[in-house]
Design a protein around this motif. Structure first.
Motif, PDB file in Angstrom:
ATOM      1  N   ILE A 151       0.834  -1.201   0.000  1.00  0.00           N
ATOM      2  CA  ILE A 151       0.000   0.000   0.000  1.00  0.00           C
ATOM      3  C   ILE A 151       0.871   1.254   0.000  1.00  0.00           C
ATOM      4  O   ILE A 151       0.595   2.211  -0.721  1.00  0.00           O
ATOM      5  CB  ILE A 151      -0.992  -0.008   1.187  1.00  0.00           C
ATOM      6  CG1 ILE A 151      -1.938  -1.211   1.077  1.00  0.00           C
ATOM      7  CG2 ILE A 151      -1.761   1.292   1.272  1.00  0.00           C
ATOM      8  CD1 ILE A 151      -2.723  -1.302  -0.216  1.00  0.00           C
ATOM      9  N   SER A 152       1.957   1.245   0.766  1.00  0.00           N
ATOM     10  CA  SER A 152       2.866   2.397   0.775  1.00  0.00           C
ATOM     11  C   SER A 152       3.491   2.610  -0.601  1.00  0.00           C
ATOM     12  O   SER A 152       3.555   3.738  -1.099  1.00  0.00           O
ATOM     13  CB  SER A 152       3.975   2.201   1.810  1.00  0.00           C
ATOM     14  OG  SER A 152       3.425   2.147   3.099  1.00  0.00           O
ATOM     15  N   ALA A 153       3.953   1.532  -1.224  1.00  0.00           N
ATOM     16  CA  ALA A 153       4.568   1.652  -2.545  1.00  0.00           C
ATOM     17  C   ALA A 153       3.550   2.097  -3.575  1.00  0.00           C
ATOM     18  O   ALA A 153       3.827   2.971  -4.408  1.00  0.00           O
ATOM     19  CB  ALA A 153       5.181   0.312  -2.952  1.00  0.00           C
ATOM     20  N   TYR A 154       2.368   1.514  -3.552  1.00  0.00           N
ATOM     21  CA  TYR A 154       1.324   1.899  -4.506  1.00  0.00           C
ATOM     22  C   TYR A 154       0.970   3.376  -4.357  1.00  0.00           C
ATOM     23  O   TYR A 154       0.835   4.087  -5.335  1.00  0.00           O
ATOM     24  CB  TYR A 154       0.062   1.068  -4.291  1.00  0.00           C
ATOM     25  CG  TYR A 154       0.104  -0.336  -4.851  1.00  0.00           C
ATOM     26  CD1 TYR A 154       0.866  -0.676  -5.959  1.00  0.00           C
ATOM     27  CD2 TYR A 154      -0.653  -1.337  -4.266  1.00  0.00           C
ATOM     28  CE1 TYR A 154       0.881  -1.953  -6.472  1.00  0.00           C
ATOM     29  CE2 TYR A 154      -0.648  -2.627  -4.773  1.00  0.00           C
ATOM     30  CZ  TYR A 154       0.114  -2.927  -5.872  1.00  0.00           C
ATOM     31  OH  TYR A 154       0.116  -4.193  -6.372  1.00  0.00           O
ATOM     32  N   LYS A 155       0.805   3.816  -3.119  1.00  0.00           N
ATOM     33  CA  LYS A 155       0.412   5.216  -2.895  1.00  0.00           C
ATOM     34  C   LYS A 155       1.532   6.174  -3.311  1.00  0.00           C
ATOM     35  O   LYS A 155       1.260   7.253  -3.821  1.00  0.00           O
ATOM     36  CB  LYS A 155       0.033   5.439  -1.432  1.00  0.00           C
ATOM     37  CG  LYS A 155      -1.311   4.843  -1.098  1.00  0.00           C
ATOM     38  CD  LYS A 155      -1.716   5.121   0.329  1.00  0.00           C
ATOM     39  CE  LYS A 155      -3.104   4.563   0.596  1.00  0.00           C
ATOM     40  NZ  LYS A 155      -3.537   4.792   1.967  1.00  0.00           N
ATOM     41  N   ARG A 156       2.754   5.769  -3.101  1.00  0.00           N
ATOM     42  CA  ARG A 156       3.874   6.654  -3.442  1.00  0.00           C
ATOM     43  C   ARG A 156       4.151   6.680  -4.947  1.00  0.00           C
ATOM     44  O   ARG A 156       4.452   7.723  -5.510  1.00  0.00           O
ATOM     45  CB  ARG A 156       5.129   6.214  -2.701  1.00  0.00           C
ATOM     46  CG  ARG A 156       6.297   7.105  -2.961  1.00  0.00           C
ATOM     47  CD  ARG A 156       7.503   6.669  -2.176  1.00  0.00           C
ATOM     48  NE  ARG A 156       8.609   7.519  -2.529  1.00  0.00           N
ATOM     49  CZ  ARG A 156       9.291   8.246  -1.674  1.00  0.00           C
ATOM     50  NH1 ARG A 156       8.980   8.223  -0.416  1.00  0.00           N
ATOM     51  NH2 ARG A 156      10.273   8.992  -2.085  1.00  0.00           N
ATOM     52  N   PHE A 183      -5.948   2.693  -3.175  1.00  0.00           N
ATOM     53  CA  PHE A 183      -5.285   1.470  -2.730  1.00  0.00           C
ATOM     54  C   PHE A 183      -5.704   1.193  -1.298  1.00  0.00           C
ATOM     55  O   PHE A 183      -5.710   2.100  -0.465  1.00  0.00           O
ATOM     56  CB  PHE A 183      -3.769   1.620  -2.780  1.00  0.00           C
ATOM     57  CG  PHE A 183      -3.253   1.923  -4.153  1.00  0.00           C
ATOM     58  CD1 PHE A 183      -3.083   0.913  -5.078  1.00  0.00           C
ATOM     59  CD2 PHE A 183      -2.948   3.219  -4.522  1.00  0.00           C
ATOM     60  CE1 PHE A 183      -2.612   1.195  -6.346  1.00  0.00           C
ATOM     61  CE2 PHE A 183      -2.477   3.508  -5.786  1.00  0.00           C
ATOM     62  CZ  PHE A 183      -2.311   2.485  -6.700  1.00  0.00           C
ATOM     63  N   GLN A 184      -6.021  -0.069  -1.012  1.00  0.00           N
ATOM     64  CA  GLN A 184      -6.456  -0.409   0.340  1.00  0.00           C
ATOM     65  C   GLN A 184      -6.137  -1.870   0.626  1.00  0.00           C
ATOM     66  O   GLN A 184      -6.241  -2.725  -0.260  1.00  0.00           O
ATOM     67  CB  GLN A 184      -7.959  -0.171   0.474  1.00  0.00           C
ATOM     68  CG  GLN A 184      -8.499  -0.399   1.861  1.00  0.00           C
ATOM     69  CD  GLN A 184      -9.974  -0.017   1.955  1.00  0.00           C
ATOM     70  OE1 GLN A 184     -10.452   0.822   1.197  1.00  0.00           O
ATOM     71  NE2 GLN A 184     -10.671  -0.617   2.883  1.00  0.00           N
TER      72      GLN A 184
END
Length: 129
Positions: A97-102, A110-111
């Motif tokens: 989720i961190s990578a997707y959001k960044r 993303f969840q």
């Protein structure tokens, strides 16, 4: 290939990637190119992607940063508006989720979800808004 891709509904609005056994980001990228792109070729409405990783294991092939970069080099088609990750592993959930959001696409949601049933419920609610 340790990743199966199929529609969860007749409307072709919920797409599931089911991960099996051990997988790498190179295999995720290949599955996107060979399976997801062709499935979405004729679909113009919003789609929710559920990545069901329960019971599978990520095999880092190089190092963590290179794997995350590999993951982001193959963006999903624009009509995938939400990605729900079901892994059962807090560390994987947090990393993805961190990578997707960044690094992910603007406006994409993303969840992480605890179960596939919860992911299907969230997807249905999102698509019915």
């Amino acid at each position: 290939m340790p990743i199966e891709t199929h529609w969860a509904n007749h409307d072709q609005s919920i797409l599931i990637e089911k991960f099996h056994d051990v997988w790498t980001w190179q295999q995720v990228s290949k599955a996107c190119q060979m399976k997801i792109y062709p499935l979405l070729e004729d679909v113009i409405h919003p789609v929710v992607l559920i990545q069901d990783m329960v019971g599978s294991h990520w095999n880092p092939t190089t190092n963590l940063l290179q794997d995350v970069q590999q993951m982001m080099q193959t963006p999903y088609p624009d009509n995938i508006q939400m990605t729900l990750v079901v892994s059962g592993n807090l560390a994987i959930d947090t990393l993805l989720i961190s990578a997707y959001k960044r690094c992910g696409q603007d406006g994409h949601i993303f969840q992480a979800c605890s179960t596939i049933n919860r992911a299907l419920q969230i997807a249905g609610d999102y698509l019915n808004e």
